[in-house]
Design a protein around this motif. Structure first.
Motif, PDB file in Angstrom:
ATOM      1  N   LEU A 130     -10.357   0.142   8.659  1.00 31.42           N
ATOM      2  CA  LEU A 130      -9.814  -1.163   8.300  1.00 31.42           C
ATOM      3  C   LEU A 130      -9.426  -1.214   6.824  1.00 31.42           C
ATOM      4  CD1 LEU A 130      -9.112  -4.011   9.090  1.00 31.42           C
ATOM      5  CD2 LEU A 130     -11.479  -4.681   8.775  1.00 31.42           C
TER       6      LEU A 130
ATOM      7  N   PRO B 122      -5.597   0.801   5.404  1.00 32.53           N
ATOM      8  CA  PRO B 122      -4.287   0.130   5.314  1.00 32.53           C
ATOM      9  C   PRO B 122      -4.214  -0.849   4.150  1.00 32.53           C
ATOM     10  CG  PRO B 122      -5.185  -0.041   7.543  1.00 32.53           C
ATOM     11  CD  PRO B 122      -6.233   0.592   6.702  1.00 32.53           C
ATOM     12  N   ILE B 123      -5.300  -1.573   3.904  1.00 32.32           N
ATOM     13  CA  ILE B 123      -5.296  -2.546   2.819  1.00 32.32           C
ATOM     14  C   ILE B 123      -5.156  -1.826   1.476  1.00 32.32           C
ATOM     15  CG2 ILE B 123      -6.619  -4.381   1.695  1.00 32.32           C
ATOM     16  CD1 ILE B 123      -7.942  -4.916   4.413  1.00 32.32           C
TER      17      ILE B 123
ATOM     18  N   TYR C 281      -3.932   1.135   1.004  1.00 33.25           N
ATOM     19  CA  TYR C 281      -2.614   1.789   0.990  1.00 33.25           C
ATOM     20  C   TYR C 281      -1.542   0.798   0.559  1.00 33.25           C
ATOM     21  CZ  TYR C 281       1.187   4.784   2.601  1.00 33.25           C
ATOM     22  OH  TYR C 281       2.295   5.571   2.651  1.00 33.25           O
ATOM     23  N   TYR C 282      -1.610  -0.397   1.125  1.00 31.36           N
ATOM     24  CA  TYR C 282      -0.647  -1.427   0.760  1.00 31.36           C
ATOM     25  C   TYR C 282      -0.756  -1.766  -0.723  1.00 31.36           C
ATOM     26  CZ  TYR C 282       1.981  -5.762   0.740  1.00 31.36           C
ATOM     27  OH  TYR C 282       2.892  -6.734   0.455  1.00 31.36           O
TER      28      TYR C 282
ATOM     29  N   ALA D  79      -1.862   0.077  -3.140  1.00 25.88           N
ATOM     30  CA  ALA D  79      -1.492   1.173  -4.027  1.00 25.88           C
ATOM     31  C   ALA D  79       0.001   1.476  -3.968  1.00 25.88           C
ATOM     32  CB  ALA D  79      -2.300   2.419  -3.685  1.00 25.88           C
ATOM     33  N   ARG D  80       0.620   1.311  -2.788  1.00 24.41           N
ATOM     34  CA  ARG D  80       1.979   1.820  -2.631  1.00 24.41           C
ATOM     35  C   ARG D  80       3.055   0.740  -2.575  1.00 24.41           C
ATOM     36  NH1 ARG D  80       4.327   5.627  -2.795  1.00 24.41           N
ATOM     37  NH2 ARG D  80       5.010   6.238  -0.732  1.00 24.41           N
ATOM     38  N   TYR D  81       2.729  -0.443  -2.090  1.00 24.48           N
ATOM     39  CA  TYR D  81       3.792  -1.424  -1.881  1.00 24.48           C
ATOM     40  C   TYR D  81       3.707  -2.637  -2.795  1.00 24.48           C
ATOM     41  CZ  TYR D  81       4.933   1.172   2.334  1.00 24.48           C
ATOM     42  OH  TYR D  81       5.295   2.146   3.204  1.00 24.48           O
TER      43      TYR D  81
ATOM     44  N   LEU E 144      -4.245  -9.118  -5.192  1.00 20.91           N
ATOM     45  CA  LEU E 144      -5.005  -8.450  -4.137  1.00 20.91           C
ATOM     46  C   LEU E 144      -6.338  -7.933  -4.684  1.00 20.91           C
ATOM     47  CD1 LEU E 144      -2.217  -6.489  -2.244  1.00 20.91           C
ATOM     48  CD2 LEU E 144      -3.601  -8.357  -1.365  1.00 20.91           C
ATOM     49  N   TYR E 145      -6.275  -7.440  -5.923  1.00 19.34           N
ATOM     50  CA  TYR E 145      -7.484  -6.914  -6.545  1.00 19.34           C
ATOM     51  C   TYR E 145      -8.552  -7.999  -6.627  1.00 19.34           C
ATOM     52  CZ  TYR E 145      -9.820  -3.373  -9.299  1.00 19.34           C
ATOM     53  OH  TYR E 145     -10.687  -2.420  -9.714  1.00 19.34           O
TER      54      TYR E 145
ATOM     55  N   ILE F 107     -12.475  -0.303   0.149  1.00 21.44           N
ATOM     56  CA  ILE F 107     -11.069  -0.490  -0.224  1.00 21.44           C
ATOM     57  C   ILE F 107     -10.790  -0.002  -1.647  1.00 21.44           C
ATOM     58  CG2 ILE F 107      -9.262  -2.222  -0.657  1.00 21.44           C
ATOM     59  CD1 ILE F 107     -10.499  -3.901   1.564  1.00 21.44           C
TER      60      ILE F 107
ATOM     61  N   GLU G  19      -3.570   5.668  -5.619  1.00 25.38           N
ATOM     62  CA  GLU G  19      -2.797   5.378  -6.823  1.00 25.38           C
ATOM     63  C   GLU G  19      -2.660   6.619  -7.711  1.00 25.38           C
ATOM     64  OE1 GLU G  19      -3.714   1.602  -9.199  1.00 25.38           O
ATOM     65  OE2 GLU G  19      -2.212   1.347  -7.639  1.00 25.38           O
TER      66      GLU G  19
ATOM     67  N   ILE H  67      -2.273   9.645  -6.798  1.00 25.94           N
ATOM     68  CA  ILE H  67      -1.380  10.688  -6.292  1.00 25.94           C
ATOM     69  C   ILE H  67      -0.050  10.611  -7.037  1.00 25.94           C
ATOM     70  CG2 ILE H  67      -0.163  11.539  -4.259  1.00 25.94           C
ATOM     71  CD1 ILE H  67      -2.363  10.224  -2.568  1.00 25.94           C
TER      72      ILE H  67
ATOM     73  N   ASP I 201       8.460   2.506  -7.862  1.00 25.88           N
ATOM     74  CA  ASP I 201       8.246   2.011  -6.509  1.00 25.88           C
ATOM     75  C   ASP I 201       9.250   0.931  -6.107  1.00 25.88           C
ATOM     76  OD1 ASP I 201       6.275   3.660  -6.075  1.00 25.88           O
ATOM     77  OD2 ASP I 201       4.660   2.202  -5.863  1.00 25.88           O
TER      78      ASP I 201
ATOM     79  N   LEU J  55       1.874  -3.066   8.933  1.00 24.22           N
ATOM     80  CA  LEU J  55       0.955  -2.876   7.807  1.00 24.22           C
ATOM     81  C   LEU J  55       0.649  -4.223   7.155  1.00 24.22           C
ATOM     82  CD1 LEU J  55      -0.593  -0.957   5.950  1.00 24.22           C
ATOM     83  CD2 LEU J  55       1.457  -0.766   4.557  1.00 24.22           C
TER      84      LEU J  55
ATOM     85  N   VAL K 168      -3.004  -6.010   6.705  1.00 23.40           N
ATOM     86  CA  VAL K 168      -3.498  -6.435   5.400  1.00 23.40           C
ATOM     87  C   VAL K 168      -3.861  -7.919   5.425  1.00 23.40           C
ATOM     88  CG1 VAL K 168      -2.875  -6.763   2.973  1.00 23.40           C
ATOM     89  CG2 VAL K 168      -2.241  -4.659   4.155  1.00 23.40           C
TER      90      VAL K 168
END
Lengths: 319, 272
Positions: free
Chosen positions: A110, A113-114, A116-117, A119-121, A130-131, A206, A214, A216, B4, B14, B18
């Protein structure tokens, strides 16, 4: 210009011969300085942590008399024998271990995905939001959160209402009827306990995963794409393996915190001891400190092994 | 990470996961907030029948609640102060020096949060018994300060590591002695990290229950009060109000600490 800076330096850093003498003496002897800094915290930890810890472990070889309910100073290995041969003790260890594993796996599934979102989007503003959104429940009072779940899972509470309102009663009943998952009611089911543990430690999973994704380097992803990998392939062969240290770091929290907890198993879920509740009962209700001490060795060994494993997976570089 | 901006947008699935995860993380707290206004005295029945503010007034009339609040504040303050002193000293000692046993000492300071709280608690309790000492406010503070040190220690050590050593060298080159360099360069550089660590230690202590169970004796900190309420409820709705107040009170320092740590990150990154 030069004179001005020198004046400034002189006015903010007045030369004080006395302090200079002391500091020169100290900086001339880095070892003395080191020990002066280290002595107070070290003394505190030896006196109030390591000492008591060793004393506790020492008590695990003392004898507890079941009839007089007293501890005598006769040395014995009976407590450890009971630990590895008494089926009820083995049950407790197995129950706690399985739950800790299940919770760690679920939190990773669980939480990924959170993370990943994040860090990447997420852009900088969204990431900040979000933090905070992940940090707040993590830091909100533990006992309040546990209490909230007893309210939610209570008979005629929110979950029961939701299940019946959505017409999911047959499904809910089927879930509650499953062995090792269900129970009599939501608040006394294994599932309920599992849910609460997941809720409690999810943020701890998370944040380290997010940090490891982040880290990478973006050009690795570009290189992967240039070499013809699809986004899914890049994720599977580049991102996922490189975020393993983050998952391992998160699992330190989810696993160890579940392993040692004794409030949640008391408040939510079926009867049947966890390691924490068993230790608590032995020392409190029964007064058998030697057995309680022997039992605490299990989390020390298991948590130690988990930390070692996590370290090998690179968890400590991800923290 | 600026690049990004050209990256593909997040897939809908996704985003849904979230959103669901965040909902899951926040809704128990929302539920407590809701039930704090519940008009019913003795039920957790959902949906709620009506709303009232009367339980908030009752909380302040209850002496036992106020006593627990004061005890928790007192303990958390003392524990945080001790943690600030010990954690900062430890961080200053460890961060740049290599000496035998360094790794072991680093592990020792981290051990109280790595090992389950029940072990810390029971070890302290059994040692107190061996020394024939009674659990009291002092013993709660001792237990709390021990696992709070790590919050300050880790925060300060992270900050010191990011602080370029060239600043210290520059200070020495300009003729400052060690103490002056410490006072004018190192101390201002690490001050917010010390403060943030202290705030986190305060919040951690204010909320701690497992170690407290063992070291508190007859004393009741706020979390212990809440736990007792769960076993033997007296005016159940009060519990909801107290739970909500605790959440609000701990949230504010956490945001403050987060800002203290986050606010300086950019500056240091730039100086690297």
């Amino acid at each position: 210009m030069n004179a001005a800076t020198m004046n400034l330096a002189a006015s903010t850093m007045p030369a004080r011969p006395a302090s200079r003498g002391v500091s020169n003496a100290l900086f001339g002897r880095p070892r003395t300085l080191l020990w002066m800094l280290l002595l107070p915290p070290l003394a505190w930890f030896l006196l109030f942590y390591l000492g008591p810890l060793l004393a506790l472990l020492g008590q695990s070889v003392l004898t507890f008399d079941d009839f007089s309910m007293t501890v005598s100073n006769e040395l014995t290995l009976a407590n450890f024998k009971a630990l590895v041969s008494d089926p009820s003790n083995l049950d407790i260890v197995a129950r706690t271990f399985t739950m800790a594993l299940a919770v760690s796996a679920a939190c990773a599934l669980l939480g990924y995905p959170i993370a990943y979102y994040m860090a990447r989007y997420a852009d900088a503003r969204m990431k900040g939001l979000l933090y905070v959104a992940v940090m707040l429940p993590m830091w909100a009072s533990y006992i309040v959160k546990a209490y909230a779940w007893t309210v939610i899972l209570a008979k005629e509470g929110l979950v029961a209402w939701l299940v019946s309102t959505l017409g999911l009663l047959p499904l809910g009943d089927a879930l509650l009827a499953l062995p090792y998952v269900g129970g009599n009611t939501w608040s006394t089911s294994h599932f309920g306990r599992f849910l609460v543990f997941n809720y409690m430690w999810l943020p701890f999973m998370i944040l380290p995963i997010q940090a490891s994704i982040e880290r990478i380097a973006p050009n690795l992803l570009l290189a992967s794409a240039d070499l013809g990998a699809s986004p899914a392939q890049t994720f599977r062969t580049v991102v996922l393996p490189l975020s393993v240290p983050g998952i391992a770091a998160g699992s330190i929290f989810t696993f160890c915190l579940t392993f040692g907890d004794f409030i949640i198993p008391t408040l939510v879920g079926p009867s049947g001891d966890f390691l924490g509740t068993a230790v608590y009962k032995y020392q409190g209700a029964i007064g058998n400190m030697p057995m309680a001490a022997a039992l605490t060795l299990v989390p020390i060994v298991v948590v130690g092994a988990w930390l070692w494993l996590a370290k090998r997976l690179g968890a400590f570089d991800a923290l | 990470m600026r690049s990004d901006r050209n990256a593909p947008r997040a897939p809908l699935a996704l985003k849904l996961v979230v959103a669901g995860g965040l909902l899951f993380m926040h809704f128990p707290i929302a539920v407590i907030a809701l039930y704090a206004f519940n008009v019913e005295e003795n039920a957790f029945t959902f949906p709620i029948k009506g709303f009232t503010l009367k339980w908030f007034a009752r909380v302040f009339e209850r002496g036992d609640v106020m006593e627990s609040v004061l005890l928790s504040l007192q303990v958390a303050l003392l524990a945080a102060l001790i943690a600030i002193v010990l954690g900062t000293l430890a961080a200053l000692a460890i961060y740049r020096r290599q000496f035998p046993g360094r790794e072991g000492i680093n592990l020792l300071f981290n051990l109280p949060i790595a090992l389950p709280g029940i072990i810390t608690g029971i070890a302290l309790l059994s040692s107190l018994r061996l020394m024939h000492l009674e659990p009291s406010t002092i013993t709660i503070v001792i237990g709390h300060a021990t696992f709070c040190v790590v919050m300050v220690y880790n925060n300060v050590i992270a900050r010191l590591r990011r602080m370029p050593h060239s600043l210290v060298e520059a200070s020495m080159d300009l003729g400052a002695d060690g103490l002056q360099t410490f006072r004018h360069v190192i101390l201002p550089g690490m001050a917010t990290a010390v403060l943030a660590g202290g705030i986190l230690a305060f919040a951690l202590s204010f909320d701690e229950i497992i170690v407290t169970t063992f070291t508190a004796g007859a004393q009741r900190t706020l979390p212990i009060w809440l736990l007792n309420q769960l076993a033997k409820p007296r005016e159940m709705p009060i519990t909801n109000v107290v739970a909500l107040l605790v959440t609000v009170v701990t949230t504010i320092p956490i945001i403050a600490a987060y800002r203290l740590i986050a606010g300086t990150e950019g500056v240091e990154g730039a100086s690297k």
